[in-house]
Write a protein that holds these residues in place. Structure first.
Motif, PDB file in Angstrom:
ATOM      1  N   ALA A 296       0.822  -1.212   0.000  1.00 24.94           N
ATOM      2  CA  ALA A 296       0.000   0.000   0.000  1.00 24.94           C
ATOM      3  C   ALA A 296       0.855   1.261   0.000  1.00 24.94           C
ATOM      4  O   ALA A 296       0.330   2.367   0.015  1.00 24.94           O
ATOM      5  CB  ALA A 296      -0.917   0.001   1.224  1.00 24.94           C
ATOM      6  N   GLY A 297       2.165   1.135   0.000  1.00 26.81           N
ATOM      7  CA  GLY A 297       3.044   2.293   0.013  1.00 26.81           C
ATOM      8  C   GLY A 297       4.464   1.870  -0.326  1.00 26.81           C
ATOM      9  O   GLY A 297       4.697   0.748  -0.780  1.00 26.81           O
ATOM     10  N   THR A 298       5.398   2.780  -0.081  1.00 28.08           N
ATOM     11  CA  THR A 298       6.803   2.490  -0.404  1.00 28.08           C
ATOM     12  C   THR A 298       7.700   2.515   0.826  1.00 28.08           C
ATOM     13  O   THR A 298       8.916   2.429   0.698  1.00 28.08           O
ATOM     14  CB  THR A 298       7.332   3.513  -1.432  1.00 28.08           C
ATOM     15  N   ASP A 299       7.095   2.624   2.012  1.00 33.88           N
ATOM     16  CA  ASP A 299       7.913   2.616   3.219  1.00 33.88           C
ATOM     17  C   ASP A 299       8.403   1.204   3.517  1.00 33.88           C
ATOM     18  O   ASP A 299       7.753   0.217   3.179  1.00 33.88           O
ATOM     19  CB  ASP A 299       7.099   3.139   4.412  1.00 33.88           C
ATOM     20  N   VAL A 300       9.573   1.116   4.139  1.00 37.37           N
ATOM     21  CA  VAL A 300      10.186  -0.174   4.485  1.00 37.37           C
ATOM     22  C   VAL A 300      10.368  -0.224   5.992  1.00 37.37           C
ATOM     23  O   VAL A 300      10.970   0.677   6.577  1.00 37.37           O
ATOM     24  CB  VAL A 300      11.539  -0.362   3.769  1.00 37.37           C
ATOM     25  N   ARG A 301       9.861  -1.298   6.610  1.00 34.93           N
ATOM     26  CA  ARG A 301       9.968  -1.446   8.066  1.00 34.93           C
ATOM     27  C   ARG A 301      10.565  -2.810   8.396  1.00 34.93           C
ATOM     28  O   ARG A 301      10.064  -3.845   7.960  1.00 34.93           O
ATOM     29  CB  ARG A 301       8.604  -1.316   8.739  1.00 34.93           C
ATOM     30  N   VAL A 302      11.642  -2.768   9.155  1.00 29.27           N
ATOM     31  CA  VAL A 302      12.294  -3.986   9.640  1.00 29.27           C
ATOM     32  C   VAL A 302      12.018  -4.061  11.132  1.00 29.27           C
ATOM     33  O   VAL A 302      12.409  -3.164  11.886  1.00 29.27           O
ATOM     34  CB  VAL A 302      13.813  -3.944   9.362  1.00 29.27           C
TER      35      VAL A 302
END
Length: 517
Positions: free
Chosen positions: A269-275
């Protein structure tokens, strides 16, 4: 006489027709097998392909296909001809002397029992033999490709020991299949000889009793002897089919490789990346997980941010980058892109989101344009030209004999390491992922070429999220944020100025590097 001549001619025609048809069929089968193998291999996650090993994959498409070709090209027609010949010979024996021909049944129990014993053991033995040859090929390929490293570090004795160990395994696998054959073949010979002896004794009794003539006994004995060749050939090719079956299982078996992830339909739904709290352990050779390389790493990447990841060798930098790129699924925790688990995305969707560029550069045999548009086959000439300009490659491409139509790769126009890396980066631009993971992508270039290429990348990387894993600190100092990875954990995270002000690991590393500069 006419009947005999007609039979010989019919056999010759049947043999030729069967061979021609099998050869044509074989070429169709092998072409289809190779195409399907490549489709399966390219559809697999990179981690699965790496786990299989380059040497093993090459062995499947070369040695195993060659072994299979022997069975398909020649085995099928020979088995057909031998089977028909054996059947007609047996019928002729029965017609010549039905009662005398009963002696031929004596050898069937021995033949059936020993063949059943052999067939229960042969497939597994031949499969192990093909796998052993694949390991041998892998070892040879690894040693040859790494010849410079072997020489530089004096690893010749070690590689010799590894090769000797693999050769012993291959020898043992070959001995196992040889042992099966040396037990089976003598029993086959015995099953041929016993009926002939019994037919002579039984026929003598019948002649003495007046139930058969000497001519009938002679004809049946000759027919039983005549059965030896077609039945021997039939069983020999049946043995060859066991090799072909093992090779076929290895060629098509890539599709049965256990996946390392479970895909879920949908798009980010977006381009953010979460680790989030990521742990990862590389699997051992037996498939069990090894020791953790990453220990609870958490990291949020803002869209369009450039993050530099630095730290000592073996700290887990490349592993973290590969997890972000979706090459490996984490053993614990999650890596999400736009809220979706990255390794849960279908591969075609995932590869449009995040792309990985490593130190390795590969130029395929073909034109330069073919190499560039791999990521986007429908790219126009204007898009290709614009991309080359973005990666500062337009100059040397224009100087090529035929521009982008110049043949490169093996046997073509040689490209320097820097040019090959520019081609790899141009593919990325055409693929247009929103997040790039650069795993020391310029580390194997000389400093001047690397610096020039990194400057040319500034415009290319604008607007994209970039994770740059590097050992050159000038790359880190230009980044929006810097992550220091030590012992599988993020020890420090902040801007260049913030980390210098803290006086921690990064500050010490910067001072050491800057002082040498």
């Amino acid at each position: 006489m006419a009947v005999l001549v007609a039979g010989v001619l019919a056999q010759a025609v049947l043999t030729r027709a069967a061979q021609l048809r099998s050869l044509a069929l074989a070429e169709e089968v092998f072409a289809r097998l190779r195409e399907e193998f490549l489709e399966r291999a390219t559809a697999l996650p990179l981690s699965v392909v790496e786990r299989a090993g380059t040497g093993d994959l090459v062995s499947r498409t070369t040695d195993d296909v060659d072994a299979l070709s022997q069975s398909v090209r020649y085995g099928a027609p020979r088995i057909l001809v031998a089977g028909v010949t054996a059947a007609l010979t047996a019928v002729a024996a029965v017609l010549a002397g039905p009662v005398v021909a009963l002696a031929g049944l004596v050898g069937l129990p021995l033949l059936a029992v020993t063949t059943r014993w052999y067939l229960r053991r042969a497939p597994a033995a031949y499969l192990a033999e093909r796998a052993a040859w694949a390991r041998l090929n892998s070892t040879l390929v690894e040693t040859t490709d790494g010849a410079r490293t072997v020489d530089a570090f004096g690893l010749g004795a070690h590689r010799d020991a590894v090769l000797d160990d693999v050769l012993r395994g291959t020898y043992a696998a070959e001995r196992r299949t040889l042992a099966l054959r040396t037990r089976w073949f003598p029993s086959i010979e015995l099953s041929y000889s016993v009926p002939v002896v019994v037919a002579l004794a039984w026929g003598g009794y019948l002649v003495a009793d007046g139930a058969a003539t000497a001519g009938q006994v002679t004809a049946v004995v000759l027919y039983l002897r005549q059965l030896v060749n077609p039945v021997s050939e039939l069983l020999m090719w049946w043995d060859e089919l066991q090799v072909g079956q093992a090779s076929f299982a290895r060629v098509v078996g890539l599709g049965d490789v256990e996946p390392d992830r479970e895909e879920r339909p949908g798009s980010p739904a977006g381009t953010d990346v979460r680790v989030q709290e990521v742990r990862y352990a590389y699997p051992r050779p037996d498939g069990s997980p090894g020791a953790d390389v990453l220990h609870g790493v958490s990291l949020d990447l803002r869209p369009g941010e450039r993050l530099a990841v630095v730290g000592p060798s073996g700290a887990g930098k490349s592993t973290l980058g590969r997890l972000i790129a979706g090459v490996h699924p984490p053993t614990a925790g999650s890596v999400r892109v736009g809220g979706a688990e990255v390794t849960g995305l279908p591969l075609d969707v995932m590869r449009r989101q995040v792309a990985l560029v490593t130190q390795e550069r590969h130029v395929f045999a073909g034109t330069l344009r073919d190499n560039l548009v791999l990521a986007r086959p429908a790219a126009s000439e204007a898009q290709v030209a614009s991309t080359l300009a973005e990666v500062a490659a337009a100059g040397w491409v224009a100087a090529l004999p035929a521009g982008t139509a110049t043949s490169v790769g093996e046997g073509g126009h040689p490209l320097s390491p820097a040019q090959a890396q520019q081609v790899a980066l141009a593919r990325l631009v055409l693929a247009d992922p929103h997040t790039l993971v650069l795993d020391e992508a310029t580390s194997l270039l000389d400093p001047r070429a690397a610096r020039h290429l990194e400057r040319s990348l500034s415009a290319v990387l604008a607007g994209r999220t970039v994770v740059a894993i590097a050992h050159r600190l000038h790359t880190a100092s230009d980044a929006d944020r810097i992550a220091i990875v030590e012992a599988g954990r993020i020890a420090e995270l902040g801007t260049h100025a913030e980390l210098l002000a803290r006086g921690g690991s990064y500050a010490a590393l910067w001072e050491s590097w800057h002082g040498r500069g």
